[in-house]
Design a protein around this motif. Structure first.
Motif, PDB file in Angstrom:
ATOM      1  N   PRO A   1      31.456 -54.057   8.042  1.00  0.00           N
ATOM      2  CA  PRO A   1      30.980 -54.690   6.814  1.00  0.00           C
ATOM      3  C   PRO A   1      31.423 -55.773   6.151  1.00  0.00           C
ATOM      4  O   PRO A   1      30.770 -56.139   5.112  1.00  0.00           O
ATOM      5  CB  PRO A   1      31.557 -53.178   5.748  1.00  0.00           C
ATOM      6  N   ASP A   2      32.502 -56.401   6.824  1.00  0.00           N
ATOM      7  CA  ASP A   2      33.154 -57.603   6.039  1.00  0.00           C
ATOM      8  C   ASP A   2      33.371 -58.675   7.199  1.00  0.00           C
ATOM      9  O   ASP A   2      34.486 -58.837   7.355  1.00  0.00           O
ATOM     10  CB  ASP A   2      34.232 -57.475   5.263  1.00  0.00           C
ATOM     11  N   PRO A   3      32.266 -59.277   7.902  1.00  0.00           N
ATOM     12  CA  PRO A   3      32.555 -59.870   8.950  1.00  0.00           C
ATOM     13  C   PRO A   3      32.896 -61.171   8.409  1.00  0.00           C
ATOM     14  O   PRO A   3      32.810 -61.717   7.672  1.00  0.00           O
ATOM     15  CB  PRO A   3      31.103 -60.195   9.479  1.00  0.00           C
ATOM     16  N   LYS A   4      33.892 -61.869   9.406  1.00  0.00           N
ATOM     17  CA  LYS A   4      34.335 -63.123   9.270  1.00  0.00           C
ATOM     18  C   LYS A   4      33.974 -64.049  10.542  1.00  0.00           C
ATOM     19  O   LYS A   4      33.986 -63.693  11.416  1.00  0.00           O
ATOM     20  CB  LYS A   4      36.010 -63.072   9.269  1.00  0.00           C
ATOM     21  N   PRO A   5      33.563 -65.428  10.369  1.00  0.00           N
ATOM     22  CA  PRO A   5      33.521 -66.164  11.508  1.00  0.00           C
ATOM     23  C   PRO A   5      34.737 -66.411  12.265  1.00  0.00           C
ATOM     24  O   PRO A   5      35.653 -66.304  11.745  1.00  0.00           O
ATOM     25  CB  PRO A   5      33.017 -67.517  10.631  1.00  0.00           C
ATOM     26  N   PRO A   6      34.350 -66.764  13.569  1.00  0.00           N
ATOM     27  CA  PRO A   6      35.321 -67.145  14.298  1.00  0.00           C
ATOM     28  C   PRO A   6      36.100 -68.489  14.076  1.00  0.00           C
ATOM     29  O   PRO A   6      35.267 -69.479  13.418  1.00  0.00           O
ATOM     30  CB  PRO A   6      34.847 -67.272  15.891  1.00  0.00           C
TER      31      PRO A   6
ATOM     32  N   GLY B   1      23.486 -63.314  15.191  1.00  0.00           N
ATOM     33  CA  GLY B   1      23.103 -62.281  14.501  1.00  0.00           C
ATOM     34  C   GLY B   1      24.024 -61.126  14.284  1.00  0.00           C
ATOM     35  O   GLY B   1      25.071 -61.627  14.254  1.00  0.00           O
ATOM     36  N   ASP B   2      23.630 -59.799  13.917  1.00  0.00           N
ATOM     37  CA  ASP B   2      24.618 -59.031  13.627  1.00  0.00           C
ATOM     38  C   ASP B   2      24.529 -57.809  14.606  1.00  0.00           C
ATOM     39  O   ASP B   2      23.817 -57.933  15.521  1.00  0.00           O
ATOM     40  CB  ASP B   2      24.606 -58.569  12.300  1.00  0.00           C
ATOM     41  N   GLU B   3      25.408 -56.739  14.382  1.00  0.00           N
ATOM     42  CA  GLU B   3      25.533 -55.653  15.589  1.00  0.00           C
ATOM     43  C   GLU B   3      24.131 -54.915  15.634  1.00  0.00           C
ATOM     44  O   GLU B   3      23.907 -54.101  16.623  1.00  0.00           O
ATOM     45  CB  GLU B   3      26.521 -54.633  15.067  1.00  0.00           C
ATOM     46  N   SER B   4      23.065 -55.094  14.797  1.00  0.00           N
ATOM     47  CA  SER B   4      21.925 -54.461  15.065  1.00  0.00           C
ATOM     48  C   SER B   4      21.155 -55.039  16.235  1.00  0.00           C
ATOM     49  O   SER B   4      20.309 -54.265  17.122  1.00  0.00           O
ATOM     50  CB  SER B   4      20.782 -54.650  13.799  1.00  0.00           C
ATOM     51  N   LEU B   5      21.770 -55.983  16.672  1.00  0.00           N
ATOM     52  CA  LEU B   5      20.919 -56.824  18.048  1.00  0.00           C
ATOM     53  C   LEU B   5      21.661 -55.785  19.459  1.00  0.00           C
ATOM     54  O   LEU B   5      21.022 -55.860  20.302  1.00  0.00           O
ATOM     55  CB  LEU B   5      21.487 -58.139  18.387  1.00  0.00           C
ATOM     56  N   LEU B   6      22.716 -55.119  18.989  1.00  0.00           N
ATOM     57  CA  LEU B   6      23.162 -54.199  20.180  1.00  0.00           C
ATOM     58  C   LEU B   6      22.254 -53.001  20.591  1.00  0.00           C
ATOM     59  O   LEU B   6      22.431 -52.319  21.496  1.00  0.00           O
ATOM     60  CB  LEU B   6      24.316 -53.827  19.955  1.00  0.00           C
ATOM     61  N   ASP B   7      21.210 -52.865  19.616  1.00  0.00           N
ATOM     62  CA  ASP B   7      20.249 -51.789  19.631  1.00  0.00           C
ATOM     63  C   ASP B   7      19.035 -52.162  20.148  1.00  0.00           C
ATOM     64  O   ASP B   7      17.947 -51.612  20.359  1.00  0.00           O
ATOM     65  CB  ASP B   7      20.088 -50.846  18.647  1.00  0.00           C
ATOM     66  N   ASP B   8      18.915 -53.577  20.603  1.00  0.00           N
ATOM     67  CA  ASP B   8      17.774 -54.336  20.955  1.00  0.00           C
ATOM     68  C   ASP B   8      17.508 -54.470  22.283  1.00  0.00           C
ATOM     69  O   ASP B   8      18.134 -55.237  22.989  1.00  0.00           O
ATOM     70  CB  ASP B   8      17.619 -55.564  20.174  1.00  0.00           C
ATOM     71  N   PRO B   9      16.793 -53.914  22.920  1.00  0.00           N
ATOM     72  CA  PRO B   9      16.568 -53.819  24.590  1.00  0.00           C
ATOM     73  C   PRO B   9      16.271 -55.292  24.955  1.00  0.00           C
ATOM     74  O   PRO B   9      16.702 -55.763  26.053  1.00  0.00           O
ATOM     75  CB  PRO B   9      15.463 -53.006  24.913  1.00  0.00           C
ATOM     76  N   ALA B  10      15.492 -56.150  24.051  1.00  0.00           N
ATOM     77  CA  ALA B  10      14.985 -57.374  24.555  1.00  0.00           C
ATOM     78  C   ALA B  10      16.301 -58.135  24.595  1.00  0.00           C
ATOM     79  O   ALA B  10      16.424 -58.906  25.652  1.00  0.00           O
ATOM     80  CB  ALA B  10      14.096 -57.857  23.737  1.00  0.00           C
ATOM     81  N   PHE B  11      17.153 -58.083  23.677  1.00  0.00           N
ATOM     82  CA  PHE B  11      18.209 -58.848  23.497  1.00  0.00           C
ATOM     83  C   PHE B  11      19.004 -58.718  24.645  1.00  0.00           C
ATOM     84  O   PHE B  11      19.848 -59.341  25.294  1.00  0.00           O
ATOM     85  CB  PHE B  11      19.014 -58.900  22.092  1.00  0.00           C
ATOM     86  N   LEU B  12      19.507 -57.381  24.874  1.00  0.00           N
ATOM     87  CA  LEU B  12      20.395 -56.898  25.983  1.00  0.00           C
ATOM     88  C   LEU B  12      19.929 -57.150  27.321  1.00  0.00           C
ATOM     89  O   LEU B  12      20.755 -57.554  28.069  1.00  0.00           O
ATOM     90  CB  LEU B  12      20.657 -55.377  25.679  1.00  0.00           C
TER      91      LEU B  12
ATOM     92  N   VAL C   1      30.889 -60.403  20.879  1.00  0.00           N
ATOM     93  CA  VAL C   1      30.617 -59.240  19.949  1.00  0.00           C
ATOM     94  C   VAL C   1      31.749 -59.265  18.991  1.00  0.00           C
ATOM     95  O   VAL C   1      32.743 -58.678  19.430  1.00  0.00           O
ATOM     96  CB  VAL C   1      30.256 -57.744  20.499  1.00  0.00           C
ATOM     97  N   GLY C   2      31.713 -59.543  17.704  1.00  0.00           N
ATOM     98  CA  GLY C   2      32.682 -59.549  16.897  1.00  0.00           C
ATOM     99  C   GLY C   2      33.247 -60.749  16.783  1.00  0.00           C
ATOM    100  O   GLY C   2      33.223 -61.677  17.943  1.00  0.00           O
ATOM    101  N   ALA C   3      34.133 -61.484  15.822  1.00  0.00           N
ATOM    102  CA  ALA C   3      34.444 -62.722  15.599  1.00  0.00           C
ATOM    103  C   ALA C   3      35.679 -62.522  14.611  1.00  0.00           C
ATOM    104  O   ALA C   3      36.617 -61.656  14.772  1.00  0.00           O
ATOM    105  CB  ALA C   3      33.420 -63.649  14.897  1.00  0.00           C
ATOM    106  N   GLY C   4      36.049 -63.331  13.784  1.00  0.00           N
ATOM    107  CA  GLY C   4      36.962 -63.529  12.797  1.00  0.00           C
ATOM    108  C   GLY C   4      38.230 -64.513  13.304  1.00  0.00           C
ATOM    109  O   GLY C   4      37.934 -65.045  14.373  1.00  0.00           O
ATOM    110  N   PRO C   5      39.334 -64.508  12.575  1.00  0.00           N
ATOM    111  CA  PRO C   5      40.135 -65.306  12.894  1.00  0.00           C
ATOM    112  C   PRO C   5      41.276 -65.222  13.512  1.00  0.00           C
ATOM    113  O   PRO C   5      42.194 -66.236  13.969  1.00  0.00           O
ATOM    114  CB  PRO C   5      40.632 -65.794  11.374  1.00  0.00           C
TER     115      PRO C   5
END
Length: 212
Positions: free
Chosen positions: A37-42, A50-61, A7-11
């Motif tokens: 709001p300004d995500p960076k790839p690892p 996907g993005d942080e909206s998947l943290l509210d998705d019971p099927a994903f969790l 969860v989260g990425a960036g350099p």
């Protein structure tokens, strides 16, 4: 074990530490989620799921374990939101770390290469134990504590929630470091540190308050 997603990425360094620890233990990350709001790839090549909206998705969790690679004040908020939504945050331990069989590490803690955690130490949730630090016997470390590379504690040390222990710091036996305190790089802590205080030097002393 379910596939592990970062969860989260960036350099920054933490995403690389997480990715390398997962790779070294033989179960590489399945991918990552963008945060903020300004995500960076690892820097490490990983699949974006996907993005942080998947943290509210019971099927994903339900079908993924999560490891948080976000630093800063929002880090603990993200951990607690994941747990509240029913997500799982396993401890991630690099195989080059040595953890006593009688030690306990809380949910979401990340342990880097070369770390040693001795007998009956209790490490809280969401902690970051960086390269080559050592936690001696019977320590009690709170939630969201970050211990920098090469820092060492003696036995029966207590470290409060949200504290930061700097690079190469030394804490003698029986000392208590208060919640949200900062121990500066190279400090030698020989007496208790108050909540929210910053101590530096040898022996470590509090920094004077900043002038208004």
């Amino acid at each position: 074990m379910k596939p592990l997603v970062m969860v989260g990425a960036g350099p920054g360094s933490l995403p690389r530490i997480v990715a390398e620890a997962a790779e070294a233990r033989g179960k590489p990350l399945a991918g990552y989620l963008d945060i903020g709001p300004d995500p960076k790839p690892p820097t490490t090549p990983l699949r974006r799921l996907g993005d942080e909206s998947l943290l509210d998705d019971p099927a994903f969790l339900a079908v993924h374990d999560l490891v948080v690679a976000v630093q800063g004040k929002e880090r603990r908020t993200i951990f607690e939101a994941i747990l509240a939504a029913g997500g799982t945050l396993p401890v991630l331990i690099h195989p080059a770390a040595a953890i006593s069989t009688t030690a306990h590490l809380g949910d979401g803690t990340v342990v880097s290469a070369g770390v040693i955690v001795q007998s009956d130490a209790r490490i809280g949730r969401f902690c970051m134990l960086n390269t080559g630090c050592t936690i001696d016997h019977d320590n009690v470390v709170g939630d969201s504590v970050s211990i920098a590379p090469g820092a060492h504690t003696a036995g029966y040390v207590t470290i409060g929630d949200g504290a930061f222990i700097g690079l190469g710091a030394l804490i003698i036996g029986g000392v208590k470091v208060g919640a949200r305190a900062t121990v500066g790089a190279g400090a030698v802590v020989v007496r208790d540190v108050a909540e929210g205080a910053t101590v530096v030097g040898n022996p470590a002393r509090p920094l004077p308050p900043k002038p208004r």
